[in-house]
Motif scaffolding. Structure first.
Motif, PDB file in Angstrom:
ATOM      1  N   TRP A  42     -55.448  32.741 -17.435  1.00 35.63           N
ATOM      2  CA  TRP A  42     -54.427  33.081 -18.430  1.00 35.63           C
ATOM      3  C   TRP A  42     -53.941  31.789 -19.062  1.00 35.63           C
ATOM      4  CZ3 TRP A  42     -52.085  36.526 -14.198  1.00 35.63           C
ATOM      5  CH2 TRP A  42     -52.668  37.799 -14.238  1.00 35.63           C
ATOM      6  N   VAL A  43     -54.632  31.371 -20.091  1.00 39.10           N
ATOM      7  CA  VAL A  43     -54.358  30.103 -20.754  1.00 39.10           C
ATOM      8  C   VAL A  43     -54.387  30.322 -22.262  1.00 39.10           C
ATOM      9  CG1 VAL A  43     -56.789  29.425 -20.586  1.00 39.10           C
ATOM     10  CG2 VAL A  43     -55.061  27.677 -20.824  1.00 39.10           C
ATOM     11  N   LEU A  44     -53.503  29.625 -22.987  1.00 35.89           N
ATOM     12  CA  LEU A  44     -53.378  29.811 -24.437  1.00 35.89           C
ATOM     13  C   LEU A  44     -52.918  28.505 -25.081  1.00 35.89           C
ATOM     14  CD1 LEU A  44     -53.066  31.796 -26.967  1.00 35.89           C
ATOM     15  CD2 LEU A  44     -50.656  31.899 -26.300  1.00 35.89           C
ATOM     16  N   ALA A  45     -53.656  28.053 -26.093  1.00 36.63           N
ATOM     17  CA  ALA A  45     -53.190  26.902 -26.872  1.00 36.63           C
ATOM     18  C   ALA A  45     -52.118  27.409 -27.830  1.00 36.63           C
ATOM     19  CB  ALA A  45     -54.339  26.273 -27.642  1.00 36.63           C
ATOM     20  N   PHE A  53     -49.947  28.258 -19.789  1.00 35.62           N
ATOM     21  CA  PHE A  53     -50.712  29.052 -18.833  1.00 35.62           C
ATOM     22  C   PHE A  53     -49.735  29.810 -17.952  1.00 35.62           C
ATOM     23  CE2 PHE A  53     -50.542  24.901 -16.625  1.00 35.62           C
ATOM     24  CZ  PHE A  53     -50.121  25.266 -15.355  1.00 35.62           C
ATOM     25  N   ALA A  54     -50.219  30.934 -17.417  1.00 36.46           N
ATOM     26  CA  ALA A  54     -49.393  31.786 -16.558  1.00 36.46           C
ATOM     27  C   ALA A  54     -50.019  31.839 -15.170  1.00 36.46           C
ATOM     28  CB  ALA A  54     -49.291  33.192 -17.151  1.00 36.46           C
ATOM     29  N   VAL A  55     -49.146  31.729 -14.157  1.00 37.82           N
ATOM     30  CA  VAL A  55     -49.572  31.841 -12.763  1.00 37.82           C
ATOM     31  C   VAL A  55     -48.500  32.588 -11.970  1.00 37.82           C
ATOM     32  CG1 VAL A  55     -51.035  29.766 -12.722  1.00 37.82           C
ATOM     33  CG2 VAL A  55     -48.609  29.568 -12.156  1.00 37.82           C
ATOM     34  N   ASP A  56     -48.915  33.139 -10.864  1.00 37.50           N
ATOM     35  CA  ASP A  56     -47.987  33.817  -9.951  1.00 37.50           C
ATOM     36  C   ASP A  56     -46.860  32.853  -9.578  1.00 37.50           C
ATOM     37  OD1 ASP A  56     -46.972  34.541  -7.158  1.00 37.50           O
ATOM     38  OD2 ASP A  56     -48.226  36.285  -7.623  1.00 37.50           O
ATOM     39  N   ASN A  57     -45.596  33.351  -9.551  1.00 34.92           N
ATOM     40  CA  ASN A  57     -44.529  32.397  -9.272  1.00 34.92           C
ATOM     41  C   ASN A  57     -44.480  31.929  -7.826  1.00 34.92           C
ATOM     42  OD1 ASN A  57     -43.361  35.045  -9.566  1.00 34.92           O
ATOM     43  ND2 ASN A  57     -41.786  34.248 -10.874  1.00 34.92           N
ATOM     44  N   VAL A 105     -46.024  28.210 -17.803  1.00 37.45           N
ATOM     45  CA  VAL A 105     -46.009  26.749 -17.765  1.00 37.45           C
ATOM     46  C   VAL A 105     -46.482  26.232 -19.115  1.00 37.45           C
ATOM     47  CG1 VAL A 105     -46.974  24.692 -16.651  1.00 37.45           C
ATOM     48  CG2 VAL A 105     -46.461  26.736 -15.286  1.00 37.45           C
ATOM     49  N   GLU A 106     -45.794  25.206 -19.610  1.00 39.26           N
ATOM     50  CA  GLU A 106     -46.202  24.561 -20.852  1.00 39.26           C
ATOM     51  C   GLU A 106     -46.696  23.154 -20.536  1.00 39.26           C
ATOM     52  OE1 GLU A 106     -44.618  23.644 -25.368  1.00 39.26           O
ATOM     53  OE2 GLU A 106     -43.143  24.089 -23.816  1.00 39.26           O
ATOM     54  N   VAL A 107     -47.851  22.820 -21.095  1.00 42.15           N
ATOM     55  CA  VAL A 107     -48.417  21.480 -20.945  1.00 42.15           C
ATOM     56  C   VAL A 107     -48.348  20.787 -22.303  1.00 42.15           C
ATOM     57  CG1 VAL A 107     -50.480  20.118 -20.388  1.00 42.15           C
ATOM     58  CG2 VAL A 107     -49.999  22.245 -19.124  1.00 42.15           C
ATOM     59  N   THR A 108     -47.657  19.662 -22.352  1.00 45.07           N
ATOM     60  CA  THR A 108     -47.623  18.828 -23.546  1.00 45.07           C
ATOM     61  C   THR A 108     -48.802  17.867 -23.447  1.00 45.07           C
ATOM     62  OG1 THR A 108     -45.225  18.995 -23.642  1.00 45.07           O
ATOM     63  CG2 THR A 108     -46.249  17.212 -24.909  1.00 45.07           C
TER      64      THR A 108
END
Length: 151
Positions: A42-45, A53-57, A105-108
């Motif tokens: 589950w990843v999206l630019a 991206f989304a992951v189980d908390n 989660v956001e990755v810069t």
């Protein structure tokens, strides 16, 4: 010959990250200080400079990011392999409109590096299949991707 380095996603990579796909994520393990690699889909630019991206908390990934926010996303696309290095932070502890408890989660992005070894290209990309109810998987995948697009 040095591999090409960019400060943001090039168009073919941005386009590939507009749908669910297999990538690996490297974090620094919060207990050992060593590398930790996970496979996620589950990843999206969001744009050329940031990736969601989304992951189980309950994921170890989140604990790792809280202690050290440096991450690398490994993407196989555009006939090559790319290392996308950046700083991660938890944007949402619970992604809205999704039945599972997922964190966003956001990755810069700091650097995008073509890391394919010299004189070669990828001829077949990684494919995977969901091993549980196909209809339920498709529904959940759509919910997660839609929620990330809204964030």
């Amino acid at each position: 010959m040095a591999n090409q380095v960019e400060p943001k996603l090039i168009k073919p990579l941005y386009d590939e990250l507009q749908k669910e796909r297999f990538v690996t994520l490297a974090t620094v393990d919060h207990e050992t200080g060593g590398p930790n690699v996970s496979a996620i889909s589950w990843v999206l630019a969001k744009d050329e400079s940031s990736i969601f991206f989304a992951v189980d908390n309950r994921s170890r990934i989140l604990e790792n990011i809280l202690k050290n926010n440096k991450v690398v996303i490994n993407l196989i696309a555009n006939e090559s392999t790319y290392s996308i290095q950046g700083d991660a932070h938890i944007k949402e502890e619970r992604l809205q409109d999704v039945p599972l408890k997922l964190a966003l989660v956001e990755v810069t992005i700091k650097e995008v590096r073509d890391v394919m070894f010299y004189g070669s290209k990828i001829v077949t990309e990684v494919l995977y299949d969901k091993t549980y109810d196909k209809k339920a998987a498709d529904k959940l995948d759509k919910q997660v991707m839609d929620a990330m697009k809204k964030a």
